[in-house]
Design a protein around this motif. Sequence first.
Motif, mmCIF file in Angstrom:
data_model
loop_
_atom_site.group_PDB
_atom_site.id
_atom_site.type_symbol
_atom_site.label_atom_id
_atom_site.label_comp_id
_atom_site.label_asym_id
_atom_site.label_seq_id
_atom_site.Cartn_x
_atom_site.Cartn_y
_atom_site.Cartn_z
ATOM 1 N N TRP A 85 4.861 -2.413 -3.014
ATOM 2 C CA TRP A 85 5.774 -1.511 -3.728
ATOM 3 C C TRP A 85 6.604 -0.656 -2.793
ATOM 4 O O TRP A 85 7.481 0.086 -3.245
ATOM 5 C CB TRP A 85 4.994 -0.620 -4.694
ATOM 6 C CG TRP A 85 3.929 0.243 -4.080
ATOM 7 C CD1 TRP A 85 2.666 -0.134 -3.744
ATOM 8 C CD2 TRP A 85 4.021 1.622 -3.724
ATOM 9 N NE1 TRP A 85 1.970 0.908 -3.203
ATOM 10 C CE2 TRP A 85 2.773 2.009 -3.190
ATOM 11 C CE3 TRP A 85 5.032 2.574 -3.811
ATOM 12 C CZ2 TRP A 85 2.507 3.301 -2.746
ATOM 13 C CZ3 TRP A 85 4.769 3.865 -3.372
ATOM 14 C CH2 TRP A 85 3.518 4.214 -2.847
ATOM 15 N N ASP A 87 9.542 -0.333 0.011
ATOM 16 C CA ASP A 87 10.693 -1.056 0.534
ATOM 17 C C ASP A 87 10.744 -0.870 2.051
ATOM 18 O O ASP A 87 10.920 0.249 2.538
ATOM 19 C CB ASP A 87 11.975 -0.512 -0.100
ATOM 20 C CG ASP A 87 13.187 -1.374 0.221
ATOM 21 O OD1 ASP A 87 13.151 -2.089 1.238
ATOM 22 O OD2 ASP A 87 14.163 -1.331 -0.546
ATOM 23 N N ARG A 89 12.950 -1.483 4.159
ATOM 24 C CA ARG A 89 14.257 -1.126 4.709
ATOM 25 C C ARG A 89 14.471 0.380 4.760
ATOM 26 O O ARG A 89 15.385 0.852 5.425
ATOM 27 C CB ARG A 89 15.353 -1.767 3.858
ATOM 28 C CG ARG A 89 15.309 -3.290 3.836
ATOM 29 C CD ARG A 89 16.253 -3.840 2.796
ATOM 30 N NE ARG A 89 15.857 -3.406 1.447
ATOM 31 C CZ ARG A 89 16.522 -3.746 0.345
ATOM 32 N NH1 ARG A 89 17.606 -4.483 0.447
ATOM 33 N NH2 ARG A 89 16.115 -3.340 -0.845
ATOM 34 N N ARG A 160 8.116 -8.770 -5.841
ATOM 35 C CA ARG A 160 8.813 -8.258 -4.667
ATOM 36 C C ARG A 160 7.847 -8.142 -3.504
ATOM 37 O O ARG A 160 6.931 -7.338 -3.524
ATOM 38 C CB ARG A 160 9.436 -6.898 -4.970
ATOM 39 C CG ARG A 160 10.258 -6.363 -3.797
ATOM 40 C CD ARG A 160 11.057 -5.169 -4.230
ATOM 41 N NE ARG A 160 10.208 -4.022 -4.461
ATOM 42 C CZ ARG A 160 9.829 -3.168 -3.521
ATOM 43 N NH1 ARG A 160 10.212 -3.356 -2.282
ATOM 44 N NH2 ARG A 160 9.057 -2.136 -3.805
ATOM 45 N N PRO A 162 7.913 -7.212 0.323
ATOM 46 C CA PRO A 162 8.802 -6.660 1.347
ATOM 47 C C PRO A 162 8.939 -7.533 2.585
ATOM 48 O O PRO A 162 9.985 -7.575 3.202
ATOM 49 C CB PRO A 162 8.149 -5.312 1.680
ATOM 50 C CG PRO A 162 7.375 -4.955 0.463
ATOM 51 C CD PRO A 162 6.886 -6.257 -0.097
#
Length: 341
Positions: A85, A87, A89, A160, A162
């Motif tokens: 969960w 990110d 970036r 998702r 990462p």
Amino acid sequence: MRSTRVAWFLLLAGIVFLTGHLLFNGAPAFQGELRVGKTENASIAVHPTDYSSASHPAPADTDSRRYAVQLSDIPFAEPALAEQWIDPRLRYDIVVLPFHLRLTQTAILSPANIASYLEVRPPGAKAKTTKVALTPGQAAHVGAEDLRVDCIRPWGGLLRLPAGRPAASVAVRTPENTWLENLIIEKDSWLYAGADLAIRLVWHDSDQAARAAAESGAPPSEPPRWGVMDGGAINWLDSMTPGTGLQLNSGAKVTLAQVDPSHATEKGRQFAILLQIDQAGERKQEWVIANNPDENAPYRLEYSAARDTLFVLHAARDGFCVVSAYHHYRFAGSDDMSEGE
């Protein structure tokens, strides 16, 4: 005695108030997110940093608070959970709590009423967004087009991650001349289409390495595995040594009795195993043929090499791969394939 208890209570309340005052007034307010998996511990709250430019520098770090931290530098107790969960970036401000939270039990108070919608917006900065209810047959007029939800299907690969995970969407034409579309295959995994076809995706560092691997003619090596249904789950075993087995919740014992690479069947000789099932004082044996397409079968045997046709997709970038083909585990050639072909 009663007055002594009251005095101790007042002293304790004063300590709590003083501690709270230092925690909440001695440092800037912090609002972050903390996630904890069941039976796991967590003590770090995170929030996307507000200090991402030279004109807005971060304050000095303290023992309990750090600013503009990369994901790899955050000391999560359960990194695998956090990476689902967070990110990578972004940079994060973090607070290390002086205690751990542990989730021991969960209870659903009421089922969630989840409604699915698809938002569609035509090109243009001022284009109006249309929200379409995701129910089969639902229609909507968007710009100059009429859209209709044809069907809703399960989709793989949208979790998702990462770190990223290469995947491909393929369509396969069956011997009956029908198409199986939107089949998702991930890196280093097999996709099975019926009993006779298996597809594998292999990721490489460059197009040259992908082409060299595809043209080498070396077939993929993947050991067989067998599985046993136990209620709604299936238990997979990689060992092909006779005597390997397991006990089910029903009390039944299933044991691998024999491995036959060339077992005689109605469709010719096939890879098969013989299982011994002991339950309630009775014993029976059952042959299991490799790659049975029946998903409701109580016993399974998967062996990619035993399928008639194998395709291996060798890729190093989006939209292009070199495909190597094998028939009865013999190299049949390779060819380039681009997205849409």
